[in-house]
Write an enzyme that holds these catalytic residues in place. Structure first.
Site, PDB file in Angstrom:
ATOM      1  N   TYR A 141      29.487  51.137 -29.575  1.00  0.00           N
ATOM      2  CA  TYR A 141      28.992  50.608 -30.853  1.00  0.00           C
ATOM      3  C   TYR A 141      27.553  51.064 -31.108  1.00  0.00           C
ATOM      4  O   TYR A 141      26.760  50.344 -31.708  1.00  0.00           O
ATOM      5  CB  TYR A 141      29.131  49.078 -30.905  1.00  0.00           C
ATOM      6  N   CYS A 177      12.320  51.349 -42.927  1.00  0.00           N
ATOM      7  CA  CYS A 177      11.633  50.336 -43.744  1.00  0.00           C
ATOM      8  C   CYS A 177      12.436  49.043 -43.823  1.00  0.00           C
ATOM      9  O   CYS A 177      12.993  48.693 -44.864  1.00  0.00           O
ATOM     10  CB  CYS A 177      11.391  50.892 -45.136  1.00  0.00           C
ATOM     11  N   GLU A 215      43.324  46.840 -24.368  1.00  0.00           N
ATOM     12  CA  GLU A 215      42.573  47.682 -25.321  1.00  0.00           C
ATOM     13  C   GLU A 215      41.066  47.587 -25.102  1.00  0.00           C
ATOM     14  O   GLU A 215      40.328  47.208 -26.008  1.00  0.00           O
ATOM     15  CB  GLU A 215      42.891  47.224 -26.755  1.00  0.00           C
ATOM     16  N   GLY A 263      37.954  43.367 -25.401  1.00  0.00           N
ATOM     17  CA  GLY A 263      36.960  42.307 -25.517  1.00  0.00           C
ATOM     18  C   GLY A 263      36.217  41.928 -24.257  1.00  0.00           C
ATOM     19  O   GLY A 263      35.296  41.110 -24.319  1.00  0.00           O
ATOM     20  N   GLY A 315      37.255  48.558 -25.037  1.00  0.00           N
ATOM     21  CA  GLY A 315      36.385  49.550 -25.664  1.00  0.00           C
ATOM     22  C   GLY A 315      35.052  49.551 -24.950  1.00  0.00           C
ATOM     23  O   GLY A 315      34.757  50.404 -24.116  1.00  0.00           O
ATOM     24  N   ARG A 316      34.268  48.510 -25.243  1.00  0.00           N
ATOM     25  CA  ARG A 316      32.921  48.385 -24.696  1.00  0.00           C
ATOM     26  C   ARG A 316      32.856  48.569 -23.177  1.00  0.00           C
ATOM     27  O   ARG A 316      31.991  49.275 -22.669  1.00  0.00           O
ATOM     28  CB  ARG A 316      32.394  46.987 -25.043  1.00  0.00           C
ATOM     29  N   TYR A 324      23.518  42.068 -34.357  1.00  0.00           N
ATOM     30  CA  TYR A 324      24.016  40.969 -33.516  1.00  0.00           C
ATOM     31  C   TYR A 324      22.909  40.319 -32.700  1.00  0.00           C
ATOM     32  O   TYR A 324      23.208  39.611 -31.726  1.00  0.00           O
ATOM     33  CB  TYR A 324      25.066  41.474 -32.510  1.00  0.00           C
TER      34      TYR A 324
HETATM   35  C1  LIG Z   1      37.344  46.045 -31.343  1.00  0.00           C
HETATM   36  C2  LIG Z   1      38.692  45.894 -30.790  1.00  0.00           C
HETATM   37  C3  LIG Z   1      38.950  46.187 -29.445  1.00  0.00           C
HETATM   38  C4  LIG Z   1      37.877  46.561 -28.465  1.00  0.00           C
HETATM   39  O1  LIG Z   1      36.969  45.543 -28.230  1.00  0.00           O
HETATM   40  P1  LIG Z   1      35.876  45.701 -27.051  1.00  0.00           P
HETATM   41  O2  LIG Z   1      35.088  44.464 -27.141  1.00  0.00           O
HETATM   42  O3  LIG Z   1      35.077  46.908 -27.364  1.00  0.00           O
HETATM   43  O4  LIG Z   1      36.628  45.831 -25.777  1.00  0.00           O
HETATM   44  C5  LIG Z   1      40.254  46.095 -29.002  1.00  0.00           C
HETATM   45  N1  LIG Z   1      41.267  45.720 -29.833  1.00  0.00           N
HETATM   46  C6  LIG Z   1      41.052  45.442 -31.126  1.00  0.00           C
HETATM   47  C7  LIG Z   1      42.190  45.052 -31.984  1.00  0.00           C
HETATM   48  C8  LIG Z   1      39.759  45.504 -31.654  1.00  0.00           C
HETATM   49  O5  LIG Z   1      39.560  45.204 -32.936  1.00  0.00           O
END
Ligand SMILES: *Cc1c(COP(=O)(O)O)cnc(C)c1O
Length: 438
Positions: free
Chosen positions: A392, A363, A294, A257, A296-297, A337
């Site tokens: 994403y 469209c 965890e 996150g 991601g982004r 978003y």
């Molecule tokens: C989506 C998600 C992430 C990654 O979130 P980011 O904002 O991309 O870092 C990590 N853990 C869980 C459980 C998620 O659903």
């Protein structure tokens, strides 16, 4: 409305993106590779990612957490390209998956990483649970009591022990878009933290379940470290309560996150991660075990750009529309978003900037990349790079309007590798039938 034209300076240590002009007159590059060359070779729309930046971002997390045993589990859903998973696995990353499909991706490229996989998600099916148990993943992040019962039953059936963490909902508010906020009691995610102690105790003697950790994930694109600290403080309190009850957890999983800056030209990623790591570490107070995170982004967003060619520039009343060959099916974040993406001409033209909307051919009025944006003059045939599209982007792409999805290129040093070919019309029509059986 954005006031300033995107400034892409020659790459500097504080530059948050791998995209830059090596010389003032040259085309925009990803590392050492020209986006013009890539567009000519592979066509557009085209996703381009910097492997070097992805590896560098992973290293920033690994270094910031070096003071304790840890594992960075990349959230596969942000960008599940096999080549990127392979790259991250080779650098020691683990993976956070939210479906059986994502597990198959990890196993396909890095079967040796099965023991570094955590499985999140509120709706795991029996088949997905069985596959993950058989593969020997590290931990199930369990989101309900019902799921925990199912997990125990499947583990018993397969005569194996399931390591689980309850994903608790800490009731912490984090400032982000409502669609990607997950840490409040009113959200569908996790288990109310006040009920967690009782649930751990209720399964303490179960021979098929190992209470292994506790996990939390409060949302996505969270820019401040403070809510992460607040969430982990509540988790730490639970860990101490459990210890007093004789349940010693080995893992705290702080989720993902951490947000990036989609606007700025300068953003110190390493400083941001250190601030985040410090907030989490301070909140762990006395916990001796392993920390999982965890992200991601943060690992992949700024490494990627969506390169598009301008098809038309047209005026409707007072507005000017720049119509690109990329569309919302390729990158849906602005539509979904109201997300902001900087847009950079690959070969900037001289002249007075203009206020334009950058849109795709789909469209839907929601098919836009930027509204009322001040951009350098743009002509049909020009290439533009939609920045910070590595997370994403392709992962949320679709075939809406029967549009084949873009190709993807991974740049490593001076080498560019096609990691996914452009979809063909045959790919799109293949699963369908139209004959009527007599
Ligand atoms: C989506 C998600 C992430 C990654 O979130 P980011 O904002 O991309 O870092 C990590 N853990 C869980 C459980 C998620 O659903």
């Amino acid at each position: 409305m954005t006031a300033s034209v995107t400034q892409i300076s020659p790459s500097s240590p504080s530059s948050p993106r791998p995209f830059h002009h090596p010389q003032p007159e040259s085309a925009l590059h990803c590392g050492k590779v020209s986006l013009e060359t890539l567009a000519k070779r592979h066509g557009t729309p085209l996703y381009v990612y910097s492997a070097d930046q992805i590896v560098e971002r992973l290293a920033i997390f690994q270094e910031a957490l070096a003071g304790r045993e840890h594992l960075v589990c990349y959230a596969v859903k942000a960008n599940s390209a096999l080549a990127i998973l392979k790259l991250l696995a080779s650098c020691g990353a683990g993976f956070d998956i939210v479906s059986g499909g994502e597990l198959e991706r990890v196993l396909a490229v890095a079967p040796e990483a099965a023991g570094r996989v955590v499985f999140s998600g509120a709706g795991k099916t029996l088949a997905e649970i069985d596959r993950a148990l058989t593969a020997g993943i590290l931990q199930f992040n369990v989101e309900s009591e019902a799921e925990l019962e199912v997990l125990a039953a499947r583990a018993a059936k397969l005569k194996t022990k399931a390591r689980f963490a309850l994903r608790v909902n800490p009731d912490v508010f984090a400032e982000t878009h409502p669609y990607i906020s997950t840490g409040l009691r009113e959200h569908k995610f996790g288990i109310d933290i006040r009920r967690a102690l009782g649930i751990y105790k209720s399964v303490a003697g179960n021979r098929w379940l190992e209470p292994y950790g506790v996990s939390v994930h409060i949302g996505s694109q969270i820019r401040s470290a403070e809510p992460f600290g607040a969430a982990i403080e509540r988790v730490s309190k639970l860990v101490r309560q459990l210890k007093r009850e004789g349940i010693a957890l080995q893992v705290v999983d702080a989720g993902g996150g951490l947000g990036i800056d989609y606007h700025a030209g300068h953003f110190d990623a390493a400083a941001k991660v250190r601030e985040y790591a410090e907030a989490v570490e301070n909140a762990l107070e006395g916990f001796e075990g392993r920390l999982l995170i965890e992200p991601g982004r943060f690992l992949v967003a700024q490494a990627g750009a969506l390169v598009a060619r301008v098809l038309y520039v047209k005026r409707n009343g007072k507005k000017t529309f720049v119509i690109t060959d990329a569309a919302m099916n390729d990158l849906i974040r602005p539509a979904l978003y109201q997300a902001h993406h900087e847009i950079a001409p690959v070969r900037p033209r001289a002249g007075r900037p203009r206020i334009v909307d950058v849109v795709g051919p789909v469209c839907e009025s929601g098919d836009f990349f930027a509204r009322d944006r001040k951009l350098a003059p743009i002509e049909p045939g020009d290439l533009v790079a939609i920045l910070d599209a590595g997370a994403y982007g392709m992962a949320q792409s679709s075939n809406y309007n029967t549009r084949p999805r873009p190709a993807e290129v991974l740049v490593e040093g001076s080498k560019a590798r096609l990691i996914r070919r452009r979809e063909t019309m045959a790919d799109l029509l293949w699963p369908e039938t139209f004959t009527v059986e007599g």
